[in-house]
Design a protein around this motif. Structure first.
Motif, PDB file in Angstrom:
ATOM      1  N   MET A   1       0.853  -1.171   0.000  1.00 59.72           N
ATOM      2  CA  MET A   1       0.000   0.000   0.000  1.00 59.72           C
ATOM      3  C   MET A   1       0.899   1.234   0.000  1.00 59.72           C
ATOM      4  O   MET A   1       1.790   1.374   0.823  1.00 59.72           O
ATOM      5  CB  MET A   1      -0.915  -0.020   1.221  1.00 59.72           C
ATOM      6  CG  MET A   1      -1.836   1.168   1.315  1.00 59.72           C
ATOM      7  SD  MET A   1      -2.938   1.126   2.747  1.00 59.72           S
ATOM      8  CE  MET A   1      -4.175  -0.011   2.190  1.00 59.72           C
ATOM      9  N   GLY A   2       0.624   2.148  -0.907  1.00 61.58           N
ATOM     10  CA  GLY A   2       1.425   3.354  -1.020  1.00 61.58           C
ATOM     11  C   GLY A   2       0.992   4.431  -0.045  1.00 61.58           C
ATOM     12  O   GLY A   2      -0.026   4.324   0.641  1.00 61.58           O
ATOM     13  N   LEU A   3       1.779   5.463  -0.026  1.00 58.36           N
ATOM     14  CA  LEU A   3       1.525   6.575   0.883  1.00 58.36           C
ATOM     15  C   LEU A   3       0.166   7.217   0.626  1.00 58.36           C
ATOM     16  O   LEU A   3      -0.590   7.501   1.558  1.00 58.36           O
ATOM     17  CB  LEU A   3       2.630   7.625   0.745  1.00 58.36           C
ATOM     18  CG  LEU A   3       2.482   8.883   1.580  1.00 58.36           C
ATOM     19  CD1 LEU A   3       2.498   8.543   3.063  1.00 58.36           C
ATOM     20  CD2 LEU A   3       3.562   9.875   1.249  1.00 58.36           C
ATOM     21  N   PHE A   4      -0.171   7.429  -0.652  1.00 57.97           N
ATOM     22  CA  PHE A   4      -1.449   8.076  -0.963  1.00 57.97           C
ATOM     23  C   PHE A   4      -2.631   7.174  -0.611  1.00 57.97           C
ATOM     24  O   PHE A   4      -3.674   7.663  -0.177  1.00 57.97           O
ATOM     25  CB  PHE A   4      -1.503   8.492  -2.435  1.00 57.97           C
ATOM     26  CG  PHE A   4      -0.564   9.618  -2.741  1.00 57.97           C
ATOM     27  CD1 PHE A   4      -0.824  10.897  -2.268  1.00 57.97           C
ATOM     28  CD2 PHE A   4       0.591   9.407  -3.467  1.00 57.97           C
ATOM     29  CE1 PHE A   4       0.048  11.952  -2.525  1.00 57.97           C
ATOM     30  CE2 PHE A   4       1.467  10.447  -3.737  1.00 57.97           C
ATOM     31  CZ  PHE A   4       1.201  11.717  -3.264  1.00 57.97           C
ATOM     32  N   ASP A   5      -2.471   5.873  -0.770  1.00 59.70           N
ATOM     33  CA  ASP A   5      -3.528   4.946  -0.374  1.00 59.70           C
ATOM     34  C   ASP A   5      -3.753   5.005   1.132  1.00 59.70           C
ATOM     35  O   ASP A   5      -4.888   4.991   1.605  1.00 59.70           O
ATOM     36  CB  ASP A   5      -3.188   3.520  -0.802  1.00 59.70           C
ATOM     37  CG  ASP A   5      -3.191   3.336  -2.302  1.00 59.70           C
ATOM     38  OD1 ASP A   5      -4.000   4.006  -2.980  1.00 59.70           O
ATOM     39  OD2 ASP A   5      -2.388   2.523  -2.801  1.00 59.70           O
ATOM     40  N   LYS A   6      -2.655   5.059   1.889  1.00 54.38           N
ATOM     41  CA  LYS A   6      -2.770   5.142   3.347  1.00 54.38           C
ATOM     42  C   LYS A   6      -3.426   6.459   3.761  1.00 54.38           C
ATOM     43  O   LYS A   6      -4.257   6.486   4.671  1.00 54.38           O
ATOM     44  CB  LYS A   6      -1.398   5.004   4.004  1.00 54.38           C
ATOM     45  CG  LYS A   6      -0.834   3.607   3.924  1.00 54.38           C
ATOM     46  CD  LYS A   6       0.512   3.529   4.596  1.00 54.38           C
ATOM     47  CE  LYS A   6       1.087   2.122   4.465  1.00 54.38           C
ATOM     48  NZ  LYS A   6       2.401   2.013   5.111  1.00 54.38           N
ATOM     49  N   ALA A   7      -3.059   7.542   3.090  1.00 50.73           N
ATOM     50  CA  ALA A   7      -3.656   8.845   3.406  1.00 50.73           C
ATOM     51  C   ALA A   7      -5.148   8.834   3.099  1.00 50.73           C
ATOM     52  O   ALA A   7      -5.954   9.331   3.885  1.00 50.73           O
ATOM     53  CB  ALA A   7      -2.955   9.950   2.622  1.00 50.73           C
ATOM     54  N   LYS A   8      -5.520   8.259   1.958  1.00 49.87           N
ATOM     55  CA  LYS A   8      -6.937   8.189   1.587  1.00 49.87           C
ATOM     56  C   LYS A   8      -7.716   7.365   2.612  1.00 49.87           C
ATOM     57  O   LYS A   8      -8.811   7.744   3.025  1.00 49.87           O
ATOM     58  CB  LYS A   8      -7.092   7.578   0.199  1.00 49.87           C
ATOM     59  CG  LYS A   8      -8.518   7.500  -0.265  1.00 49.87           C
ATOM     60  CD  LYS A   8      -8.622   6.893  -1.652  1.00 49.87           C
ATOM     61  CE  LYS A   8     -10.060   6.733  -2.067  1.00 49.87           C
ATOM     62  NZ  LYS A   8     -10.194   6.059  -3.353  1.00 49.87           N
ATOM     63  N   GLU A   9      -7.141   6.250   3.025  1.00 47.18           N
ATOM     64  CA  GLU A   9      -7.792   5.404   4.030  1.00 47.18           C
ATOM     65  C   GLU A   9      -7.959   6.169   5.343  1.00 47.18           C
ATOM     66  O   GLU A   9      -9.002   6.088   5.993  1.00 47.18           O
ATOM     67  CB  GLU A   9      -6.945   4.152   4.262  1.00 47.18           C
ATOM     68  CG  GLU A   9      -7.548   3.174   5.237  1.00 47.18           C
ATOM     69  CD  GLU A   9      -6.666   1.948   5.416  1.00 47.18           C
ATOM     70  OE1 GLU A   9      -6.407   1.593   6.584  1.00 47.18           O
ATOM     71  OE2 GLU A   9      -6.239   1.365   4.403  1.00 47.18           O
ATOM     72  N   PHE A  10      -6.948   6.940   5.728  1.00 50.49           N
ATOM     73  CA  PHE A  10      -6.992   7.697   6.976  1.00 50.49           C
ATOM     74  C   PHE A  10      -8.105   8.743   6.961  1.00 50.49           C
ATOM     75  O   PHE A  10      -8.856   8.874   7.924  1.00 50.49           O
ATOM     76  CB  PHE A  10      -5.644   8.369   7.230  1.00 50.49           C
ATOM     77  CG  PHE A  10      -5.607   9.205   8.471  1.00 50.49           C
ATOM     78  CD1 PHE A  10      -5.461   8.614   9.713  1.00 50.49           C
ATOM     79  CD2 PHE A  10      -5.728  10.581   8.410  1.00 50.49           C
ATOM     80  CE1 PHE A  10      -5.435   9.368  10.872  1.00 50.49           C
ATOM     81  CE2 PHE A  10      -5.705  11.354   9.556  1.00 50.49           C
ATOM     82  CZ  PHE A  10      -5.548  10.742  10.791  1.00 50.49           C
ATOM     83  N   VAL A  11      -8.208   9.497   5.868  1.00 56.03           N
ATOM     84  CA  VAL A  11      -9.185  10.594   5.840  1.00 56.03           C
ATOM     85  C   VAL A  11     -10.605  10.134   5.556  1.00 56.03           C
ATOM     86  O   VAL A  11     -11.540  10.908   5.726  1.00 56.03           O
ATOM     87  CB  VAL A  11      -8.784  11.703   4.846  1.00 56.03           C
ATOM     88  CG1 VAL A  11      -7.456  12.306   5.224  1.00 56.03           C
ATOM     89  CG2 VAL A  11      -8.774  11.209   3.423  1.00 56.03           C
ATOM     90  N   THR A  12     -10.783   8.898   5.132  1.00 59.14           N
ATOM     91  CA  THR A  12     -12.134   8.400   4.884  1.00 59.14           C
ATOM     92  C   THR A  12     -12.625   7.465   5.985  1.00 59.14           C
ATOM     93  O   THR A  12     -13.775   7.029   5.949  1.00 59.14           O
ATOM     94  CB  THR A  12     -12.214   7.672   3.525  1.00 59.14           C
ATOM     95  OG1 THR A  12     -11.270   6.606   3.494  1.00 59.14           O
ATOM     96  CG2 THR A  12     -11.947   8.633   2.377  1.00 59.14           C
ATOM     97  N   ASP A  13     -11.784   7.190   6.967  1.00 62.83           N
ATOM     98  CA  ASP A  13     -12.168   6.328   8.083  1.00 62.83           C
ATOM     99  C   ASP A  13     -13.242   7.034   8.915  1.00 62.83           C
ATOM    100  O   ASP A  13     -13.029   8.165   9.374  1.00 62.83           O
ATOM    101  CB  ASP A  13     -10.948   6.028   8.947  1.00 62.83           C
ATOM    102  CG  ASP A  13     -11.238   5.091  10.091  1.00 62.83           C
ATOM    103  OD1 ASP A  13     -12.199   5.343  10.860  1.00 62.83           O
ATOM    104  OD2 ASP A  13     -10.508   4.098  10.252  1.00 62.83           O
ATOM    105  N   PRO A  14     -14.400   6.409   9.113  1.00 66.92           N
ATOM    106  CA  PRO A  14     -15.490   7.067   9.870  1.00 66.92           C
ATOM    107  C   PRO A  14     -15.087   7.516  11.274  1.00 66.92           C
ATOM    108  O   PRO A  14     -15.550   8.559  11.744  1.00 66.92           O
ATOM    109  CB  PRO A  14     -16.582   5.999   9.933  1.00 66.92           C
ATOM    110  CG  PRO A  14     -16.300   5.097   8.772  1.00 66.92           C
ATOM    111  CD  PRO A  14     -14.805   5.114   8.592  1.00 66.92           C
TER     112      PRO A  14
END
Length: 61
Positions: A1-14
């Motif tokens: 998982m890349g950095l942008f994927d991790k960032a996207k997951e972080f900001v979309t986590d409820p």
């Protein structure tokens, strides 16, 4: 998982969204916009105020 994927997951986590909304009180947003307006050029004040209004709306939804 890349950095942008991790960032996207972080900001979309409820849970993270709920935590962010807890911090978006009118007082916190006003303090942040006031500080930004101190640091930014005067011509940015309108955009900073508009961003603060959107942040307050997001915090109330």
């Amino acid at each position: 998982m890349g950095l942008f994927d991790k960032a996207k997951e972080f900001v979309t986590d409820p849970d993270n969204i709920a935590k962010a909304k807890e911090q978006l009180t009118d007082e916190n947003v006003d303090a942040a916009t006031d500080k930004l307006k101190e640091l930014a050029p005067d011509q940015a004040d309108g955009a900073i105020d508009a961003l603060g209004d959107k942040a307050k709306d997001f915090g109330q939804s």
